[in-house]
Design an enzyme around this catalytic site. Structure first.
Site, PDB file in Angstrom:
ATOM      1  N   GLU A 185      10.862 -47.072 -15.048  1.00  0.00           N
ATOM      2  CA  GLU A 185      10.145 -47.095 -13.843  1.00  0.00           C
ATOM      3  C   GLU A 185      10.444 -47.984 -12.728  1.00  0.00           C
ATOM      4  O   GLU A 185       9.861 -48.243 -11.742  1.00  0.00           O
ATOM      5  CB  GLU A 185       8.676 -47.469 -13.932  1.00  0.00           C
ATOM      6  CG  GLU A 185       8.481 -48.732 -14.933  1.00  0.00           C
ATOM      7  CD  GLU A 185       6.909 -48.894 -15.266  1.00  0.00           C
ATOM      8  OE1 GLU A 185       5.982 -48.451 -14.775  1.00  0.00           O
ATOM      9  OE2 GLU A 185       7.023 -49.537 -16.512  1.00  0.00           O
ATOM     10  N   HIS A 214      -8.152 -47.928  -8.438  1.00  0.00           N
ATOM     11  CA  HIS A 214      -8.725 -48.109  -9.692  1.00  0.00           C
ATOM     12  C   HIS A 214      -9.457 -47.089 -10.132  1.00  0.00           C
ATOM     13  O   HIS A 214      -9.558 -46.280 -11.318  1.00  0.00           O
ATOM     14  CB  HIS A 214      -9.568 -49.459  -9.847  1.00  0.00           C
ATOM     15  CG  HIS A 214     -10.027 -49.560 -11.180  1.00  0.00           C
ATOM     16  ND1 HIS A 214     -11.318 -49.507 -11.345  1.00  0.00           N
ATOM     17  CD2 HIS A 214      -9.662 -50.088 -12.551  1.00  0.00           C
ATOM     18  CE1 HIS A 214     -11.742 -49.559 -12.611  1.00  0.00           C
ATOM     19  NE2 HIS A 214     -10.785 -50.211 -13.261  1.00  0.00           N
ATOM     20  N   ARG A 250      -2.570   3.434   8.909  1.00  0.00           N
ATOM     21  CA  ARG A 250      -2.965   2.284   7.998  1.00  0.00           C
ATOM     22  C   ARG A 250      -1.812   1.341   7.780  1.00  0.00           C
ATOM     23  O   ARG A 250      -0.685   1.685   7.638  1.00  0.00           O
ATOM     24  CB  ARG A 250      -3.509   2.720   6.454  1.00  0.00           C
ATOM     25  CG  ARG A 250      -4.299   3.975   6.526  1.00  0.00           C
ATOM     26  CD  ARG A 250      -4.490   4.593   5.239  1.00  0.00           C
ATOM     27  NE  ARG A 250      -5.033   3.668   3.953  1.00  0.00           N
ATOM     28  CZ  ARG A 250      -4.970   4.016   3.074  1.00  0.00           C
ATOM     29  NH1 ARG A 250      -4.445   4.896   2.399  1.00  0.00           N
ATOM     30  NH2 ARG A 250      -5.759   3.205   1.993  1.00  0.00           N
ATOM     31  N   LYS A 254       0.606  -1.223   0.045  1.00  0.00           N
ATOM     32  CA  LYS A 254      -0.160   0.072   0.104  1.00  0.00           C
ATOM     33  C   LYS A 254       0.873   1.219  -0.102  1.00  0.00           C
ATOM     34  O   LYS A 254       0.718   2.018  -0.780  1.00  0.00           O
ATOM     35  CB  LYS A 254      -0.990  -0.067   1.118  1.00  0.00           C
ATOM     36  CG  LYS A 254      -2.013   0.964   1.269  1.00  0.00           C
ATOM     37  CD  LYS A 254      -2.789   1.087   2.661  1.00  0.00           C
ATOM     38  CE  LYS A 254      -3.582  -0.313   2.783  1.00  0.00           C
ATOM     39  NZ  LYS A 254      -4.271  -0.608   4.231  1.00  0.00           N
ATOM     40  N   SER A 310      10.426 -43.281 -21.343  1.00  0.00           N
ATOM     41  CA  SER A 310       9.410 -42.547 -20.739  1.00  0.00           C
ATOM     42  C   SER A 310       9.352 -42.905 -19.482  1.00  0.00           C
ATOM     43  O   SER A 310       9.387 -44.034 -18.876  1.00  0.00           O
ATOM     44  CB  SER A 310       8.124 -42.634 -21.287  1.00  0.00           C
ATOM     45  OG  SER A 310       7.143 -42.168 -20.549  1.00  0.00           O
ATOM     46  N   MET A 316      -4.989  -6.624   9.614  1.00  0.00           N
ATOM     47  CA  MET A 316      -4.643  -5.382  10.220  1.00  0.00           C
ATOM     48  C   MET A 316      -5.353  -4.583  10.045  1.00  0.00           C
ATOM     49  O   MET A 316      -5.951  -4.125   8.911  1.00  0.00           O
ATOM     50  CB  MET A 316      -3.263  -5.142  10.010  1.00  0.00           C
ATOM     51  CG  MET A 316      -2.467  -6.076  10.902  1.00  0.00           C
ATOM     52  SD  MET A 316      -0.501  -6.104  10.215  1.00  0.00           S
ATOM     53  CE  MET A 316      -0.876  -6.996   8.815  1.00  0.00           C
ATOM     54  N   ARG A 334      -3.816  -1.405  -6.116  1.00  0.00           N
ATOM     55  CA  ARG A 334      -3.269  -2.639  -5.906  1.00  0.00           C
ATOM     56  C   ARG A 334      -3.816  -3.447  -7.178  1.00  0.00           C
ATOM     57  O   ARG A 334      -4.710  -3.067  -7.629  1.00  0.00           O
ATOM     58  CB  ARG A 334      -3.580  -3.440  -4.735  1.00  0.00           C
ATOM     59  CG  ARG A 334      -4.989  -3.497  -4.450  1.00  0.00           C
ATOM     60  CD  ARG A 334      -5.187  -4.537  -3.260  1.00  0.00           C
ATOM     61  NE  ARG A 334      -6.761  -4.285  -2.843  1.00  0.00           N
ATOM     62  CZ  ARG A 334      -6.986  -4.538  -1.566  1.00  0.00           C
ATOM     63  NH1 ARG A 334      -6.286  -4.601  -0.519  1.00  0.00           N
ATOM     64  NH2 ARG A 334      -8.498  -4.499  -1.505  1.00  0.00           N
ATOM     65  N   GLY A 364      -7.882  -8.275   5.668  1.00  0.00           N
ATOM     66  CA  GLY A 364      -8.450  -8.330   6.893  1.00  0.00           C
ATOM     67  C   GLY A 364      -7.733  -8.521   8.243  1.00  0.00           C
ATOM     68  O   GLY A 364      -8.110  -8.653   9.380  1.00  0.00           O
ATOM     69  N   TYR A 389       9.590 -34.071 -23.520  1.00  0.00           N
ATOM     70  CA  TYR A 389       8.250 -33.965 -23.335  1.00  0.00           C
ATOM     71  C   TYR A 389       7.593 -34.311 -21.878  1.00  0.00           C
ATOM     72  O   TYR A 389       8.312 -35.069 -21.250  1.00  0.00           O
ATOM     73  CB  TYR A 389       7.275 -34.554 -24.418  1.00  0.00           C
ATOM     74  CG  TYR A 389       7.160 -36.205 -24.376  1.00  0.00           C
ATOM     75  CD1 TYR A 389       6.326 -36.843 -23.556  1.00  0.00           C
ATOM     76  CD2 TYR A 389       8.302 -36.930 -24.810  1.00  0.00           C
ATOM     77  CE1 TYR A 389       6.270 -38.011 -23.461  1.00  0.00           C
ATOM     78  CE2 TYR A 389       8.513 -38.404 -24.749  1.00  0.00           C
ATOM     79  CZ  TYR A 389       7.273 -38.837 -24.079  1.00  0.00           C
ATOM     80  OH  TYR A 389       7.170 -40.129 -24.052  1.00  0.00           O
ATOM     81  N   ARG A 436      -2.395 -46.809 -22.575  1.00  0.00           N
ATOM     82  CA  ARG A 436      -2.199 -47.958 -21.828  1.00  0.00           C
ATOM     83  C   ARG A 436      -3.245 -49.105 -22.396  1.00  0.00           C
ATOM     84  O   ARG A 436      -4.518 -48.954 -22.270  1.00  0.00           O
ATOM     85  CB  ARG A 436      -2.598 -47.809 -20.414  1.00  0.00           C
ATOM     86  CG  ARG A 436      -1.785 -47.057 -19.785  1.00  0.00           C
ATOM     87  CD  ARG A 436      -2.436 -46.039 -18.301  1.00  0.00           C
ATOM     88  NE  ARG A 436      -3.145 -45.074 -19.012  1.00  0.00           N
ATOM     89  CZ  ARG A 436      -3.351 -44.124 -18.272  1.00  0.00           C
ATOM     90  NH1 ARG A 436      -2.996 -43.942 -17.042  1.00  0.00           N
ATOM     91  NH2 ARG A 436      -4.003 -43.059 -18.636  1.00  0.00           N
ATOM     92  N   ASN A 453       5.027 -42.877 -11.251  1.00  0.00           N
ATOM     93  CA  ASN A 453       4.163 -43.339 -10.221  1.00  0.00           C
ATOM     94  C   ASN A 453       5.197 -44.718  -9.783  1.00  0.00           C
ATOM     95  O   ASN A 453       5.368 -44.813  -8.279  1.00  0.00           O
ATOM     96  CB  ASN A 453       2.907 -43.880 -10.773  1.00  0.00           C
ATOM     97  CG  ASN A 453       1.950 -42.612 -11.184  1.00  0.00           C
ATOM     98  OD1 ASN A 453       2.352 -41.443 -10.854  1.00  0.00           O
ATOM     99  ND2 ASN A 453       1.049 -43.187 -11.943  1.00  0.00           N
ATOM    100  N   ASP A 454       5.217 -45.600 -10.524  1.00  0.00           N
ATOM    101  CA  ASP A 454       6.079 -46.722 -10.060  1.00  0.00           C
ATOM    102  C   ASP A 454       7.496 -46.363  -9.676  1.00  0.00           C
ATOM    103  O   ASP A 454       7.767 -46.916  -8.622  1.00  0.00           O
ATOM    104  CB  ASP A 454       6.033 -47.990 -11.380  1.00  0.00           C
ATOM    105  CG  ASP A 454       5.015 -48.752 -11.338  1.00  0.00           C
ATOM    106  OD1 ASP A 454       4.873 -49.310  -9.993  1.00  0.00           O
ATOM    107  OD2 ASP A 454       4.263 -48.984 -12.114  1.00  0.00           O
ATOM    108  N   CYS A 481       5.602 -39.709 -18.009  1.00  0.00           N
ATOM    109  CA  CYS A 481       4.199 -40.320 -18.211  1.00  0.00           C
ATOM    110  C   CYS A 481       3.528 -40.442 -16.791  1.00  0.00           C
ATOM    111  O   CYS A 481       2.279 -40.984 -16.908  1.00  0.00           O
ATOM    112  CB  CYS A 481       3.957 -41.028 -19.356  1.00  0.00           C
ATOM    113  SG  CYS A 481       4.716 -42.646 -18.660  1.00  0.00           S
TER     114      CYS A 481
END
Ligand code: ADP
Ligand code: MG
Ligand code: MG
Length: 931
Positions: free
Chosen positions: A796, A457, A95, A24, A815, A106, A341, A104, A903, A563, A819-820, A883
């Site tokens: 993986e 799943h 202020r 401010k 790739s 101060m 602002r 909110g 990628y 998949r 996850n694995d 992936c």
């Protein structure tokens, strides 16, 4: 000399230094220096705040007090008024304002400098008693509640008492006498409560007010807020205090106060937007004590001021090049600007205004891109619950797939399908789901399960389809035979409507209104800019022609992971898959595969057509095959059921005789019917249908038990399956290559990429590669054309990382299946980790994030870097992607950009986010370093 400057006049502060002056304060300085009508004032720095808090002593430090007094003297000169002087008294506001806005947190104290004496002086000067008492009562309440620790409500109730007494509906209806009485009562109350008279010395008031603002920075509310929103010291450290000459919007009907946006923050429309209130001060507009008027009314009411506001709007935008949210006050027909602002907007307004500003020449495409946080796009891509809806949460599960949906509860996939066919919206509610349930997914608006984590799943399939899912909602007890569920003591039956929010994991009773996503034109433009900048390509994980089309719509540049097992899940294919699994002999299995081949080939062909000319990476069968069979538990249950049924049928034969003995009367009435029924049952028995069914179920049960593994995810899956059942991979490879051949024959372009999962050694790859070579020759001969392809592997398994150089001798691309790979790196099983100990790990700070959601850069990421280095030593231009699910998250994408991946691939709805994130990664390259 030598003492630090702790106070800056608006004319001298550096408008860029938000860290020192707060947001401010910096903007007040900036606007003053631009020549905008900001009332004179000065800023006390955040450093002064920190130093005060450090010292832990009451009272401002003498040096600061000295500098404040100097500034006050200057202010008196600039305004021609006197602080604490009855003759033309100077009033100021105090202020707060840190570097980051903390709404909110101060509060602001207005009209400081008033006391009994200056109030009397101001009355003489303005001849407006009502106005002065209105100021004074505000000061007493604000200073009392903010700096002296008294209760706001107590002041409010005194005020309300007086309004009642004077029969005033609103504060403006109260006359001078009423306001004077309010002041007296407020002063009395303050004195009684604090044991001291209300401070009359304006410097005492000022010191108290500044201290209160300083202290509020260290108060619990503010500390909690910063923790909650992860505001670090680098982002904001201490609050500044702004001292600003008061201007008065409550001087009568030619005065007003208001807030405005330079453009509409809801729609992005390029028009002044805001509200104002005549004869009001400060927070009156926000506090809702009267209904403010839309800013357009001001055009009629004060046309000159309206034009000035229009001009202010343009000046602000041309200077800040961002939509501004500003505060103004009109005092006796003169406009003052009190704050500006950057305006907070929803995603669609932010995108629209950013693109408009590029077109208007205010900002560059790059600036527009950087203005939008990639995750914000999520708002635009899923239906979300109407934030204004007033609803109560019934239960909470895991936010497994974002978006919100309402529908009638159904407890099995068949019911989901049949009710959906009737045009009903349904939510599929299951303990957990299996591949057999897939038709239910297609039919449902969303999925709710009581068990399973974010990779269950249900979660994975729902995400793939872009449907909302709440998983692992353990508060729900499902009884699917009775077709009902008990949630937190409420019993819900099939057909009862619920709403799930896959973004938060919340479940609601009834239908909560949702807001539909809009894939607006503006977003397309923005993402095109992004694509031109990012180095990383963005592919999609998509398994069926439907999801591939969706991916295409979202701008995927190819398919990074298809998949193939997902294609097995269709209702008419699953039985063939099961036949294939149940086959005892290779020949039998080959026959089943023979029948599956055309399905897969057609799907691939369709996918190649949709993605014509783009890369499509197809992963050969990965999951353990028992996943395509019902569980042993389910089978046992069914067998039991069938046996029961048979006993009942047998028992029916004896029913007439029994009845005859027990109740001859009834028997007489129903004898004929019973006989007819029994005849029917005899025919049924002769067919031995039940027996055959029981037998086949028993065969399946035997197979299920045979296939059962202790650790299926570490067991017989991926390339291991491909090697033990070569005919399965052979069929899939053939389907891919024949589909490619047909697509090329039709004039299309495709180089399918065949990807082998779970590989840990080159020998495995070689094994599969041999089939590919053989089958390709065969297909080329059959079609009499060249059928190009690329051969690669998922990475993986930790060993694959360590042997990447070797794998790259044969693999043309890799790739990362993160996850694995994350499971393997941590040796955590995801489901168990997320259900049992990860929450505590996160809470206790042992792990900062859930590594299955947020790519673990330090561990898994490092492994990926090493892998890439070794792989590219063997094959320098190797195409490398990711992936895993984390591949759609901006932080992971940034990292992937830096380790020079080719990628990222993610679920279709995350593609737009990833495209923007890829551009951000490039644009902010310099800010990131790998360590
Ligand atoms: P917040 O950060 O909550 O917006 P502000 O410091 O901006 O707090 O002030 C609260 C209200 O008081 C705003 O409506 C603002 O315009 C008004 N206000 C603050 N200082 C002055 C002043 N010097 N003259 C008139 N109104 C003021
Ligand atoms: Mg406020
Ligand atoms: Mg404000």
């Amino acid at each position: 000399m030598g003492s630090k400057q702790l106070v800056y006049a608006f004319e001298e502060g550096d408008g860029k230094d938000k860290k020192l002056l707060g947001g401010k304060g910096a903007n007040l300085c900036e606007m003053t220096q631009m020549g905008l009508p900001v009332p004179p004032g000065y800023v006390i720095t955040t450093e002064a705040c920190l130093s005060y808090l450090d010292e832990k002593k009451e009272g401002l430090q003498p040096e600061l007090m000295k500098q404040i007094k100097n500034e006050m003297a200057d202010l008196e000169k600039k305004t021609g008024k006197g602080f604490g002087k009855a003759e033309k008294p100077l009033l100021v506001s105090v202020r707060s304002g840190a570097a980051m806005s903390m709404p909110g947190m101060m509060d602001t104290i207005l009209n400081l400098g008033l006391n009994d004496e200056t109030a009397a002086g101001l009355i003489r000067q303005t001849k407006n008693e009502r106005f002065v008492y209105d100021l004074y009562r505000r000061l007493v309440q604000l200073l009392g509640s903010i700096a002296l620790g008294l209760d706001n409500e107590d002041y409010d109730s005194i005020f309300n008492g007086i309004k009642t007494k004077y029969k005033a509906q609103q504060d403006v209806d109260l006359n001078a006498e009423g306001l004077k009485e309010t002041c007296e009562k407020f002063l009395d109350f303050t004195e009684k409560k604090t044991g001291k008279p209300f401070p009359q010395d304006p410097y005492d008031q000022l010191e108290l007010a500044v201290e209160a603002v300083f202290k509020s920075w260290g108060g619990k509310r503010a500390v909690d807020y910063r923790r909650e929103f992860k505001i670090t010291k680098e982002m904001a450290n201490g609050t500044a205090v702004n001292i600003c000459t008061m201007v008065f919007g409550n001087m009568g009907d030619d005065s007003a106060t208001g807030v405005a946006f330079t453009r509409n923050p809801g729609t992005g429309e390029n028009r002044l937007f805001g509200e104002y209130m005549v004869n009001a001060q400060g927070e009156d507009v926000v506090a809702g004590i009267r209904t403010p008027l839309p800013i357009t009314e001001l055009r009629q009411e004060m046309p000159v001021i309206y034009d000035e506001l229009e001009e202010l709007r343009l000046t602000l935008e041309n200077h800040y090049n961002e939509v501004q949210d500003f505060e103004f006050t009109i005092e006796n027909g003169k406009l003052h600007c009190l704050q500006t602002r950057n305006g907070k907007m929803n995603a669609s307004a932010l995108i629209k205004t950013s693109i408009d500003m590029v077109n208007e020449g205010l900002i560059s495409e790059k600036e527009a891109l950087l203005r939008i946080q990639p995750d914000m796009l999520d708002q635009l891509l899923h239906p979300r619950l109407d934030p204004d809806a007033d609803v109560e949460v019934l239960a909470q599960g895991l936010p497994a797939s974002p978006g919100a949906a309402s529908g009638k509860m159904v407890f099995d996939a068949d019911r989901a399908q049949s009710r959906a066919n009737l045009g009903e919206k349904v939510i599929l509610v299951r303990e957990e789901t299996k591949p057999d349930d897939i038709h239910g997914f297609f039919a449902a608006q969303g999925i709710l399960t009581s068990r399973g984590g974010k990779t269950s799943h249900a979660a994975v399939v729902a995400r793939g389809m872009g449907k909302p899912c709440v998983s692992g909602c353990e508060a729900i007890v499902i009884d699917d035979t009775a077709k009902e569920a008990v949630i937190s003591g409420v019993t819900l039956k099939e057909g009862d409507v619920i709403t799930i929010d896959g973004t938060t994991g919340n479940v609601y009773k009834g239908s909560v209104p949702t807001i539909e996503p809009e894939f607006v034109e503006d977003l397309l433009v923005l993402l095109e800019w992004a694509d031109n900048i990012g180095d990383l390509k963005v592919m999609a994980n998509a398994d069926t022609p439907d999801t591939v089309s969706q991916a295409k719509k979202y701008g995927a540049m190819g398919i990074g992971l298809c998949r193939t097992e997902r294609m097995f899940n269709d209702a008419d294919r699953l039985p063939i898959v099961q036949e294939m699994i149940l086959a005892e002999e290779r020949k039998e299995r080959e026959e089943a595969l023979e029948r599956l081949l055309p399905y897969q080939r057609e799907d691939f062909k369709e996918i190649f057509k949709i993605m014509d000319g783009c890369p499509v990476t197809i992963r050969l069968l990965d999951p353990p095959i028992h996943e395509f069979l019902p569980s042993a538990e389910e089978l046992l249950h069914e067998i039991e059921h069938l046996t029961e049924l048979r006993k009942t049928v047998d028992g029916m034969a004896e029913l007439p005789d029994t009845l005859k003995i027990l109740d001859p009367e009834i028997h007489k009435r129903f004898a004929a019917n019973l006989e007819a029924i029994n005849q029917g049952f005899e025919e049924f028995k002769d067919k031995h249908l039940d027996k055959t069914l029981i037998e086949s179920k028993e065969v399946m049960l035997k197979k299920v038990r045979m296939l059962s593994e202790t650790n299926p995810m570490l067991g017989h899956r991926g390339v291991r399956l491909g090697i033990t059942y070569p005919e399965i991979y052979a069929m899939q490879i053939r389907a891919v290559l024949e589909a490619a051949a047909e697509h090329i024959e039709d004039g299309g372009k495709i180089v399918p990429e065949i990807m082998v999962p779970q590989v840990c050694t080159l020998e495995e790859l070689k094994w599969v590669h041999r089939y590919v070579v053989e089958i390709q020759k065969d297909v080329e001969k059959k079609f009499k054309i060249n059928v190009p392809y690329e051969f690669g592997t998922m990475v993986e398994v930790v060993r694959a990382c360590m042997r990447a150089g070797r794998l790259a001798e044969l693999a043309e691309f890799i790739s990362f299946g993160t996850n694995d790979l994350t499971q393997a790196t941590f040796s955590f099983s995801r489901e168990d980790a997320e259900n049992k100990f990860l929450p505590l790990y996160n809470e206790a700070g042992i792990l900062q994030d859930n590594p299955f959601e947020v790519l673990d850069l330090k561990g898994v990421g490092r492994l990926m870097r090493i892998t890439i280095r070794w792989a590219r030593k063997t094959r320098p231009d190797m195409k490398i992607g990711i992936c895993g699910e984390q591949g759609g998250h901006p932080e992971a994408i940034r990292f992937c950009h830096h380790i020079k991946m080719s990628y990222v691939s993610c679920s279709p709805p995350r593609v737009p986010i990833a495209r923007l994130a890829a551009a951000h990664a490039k644009l902010k390259e310099a800010e990131f370093s790998l360590n």
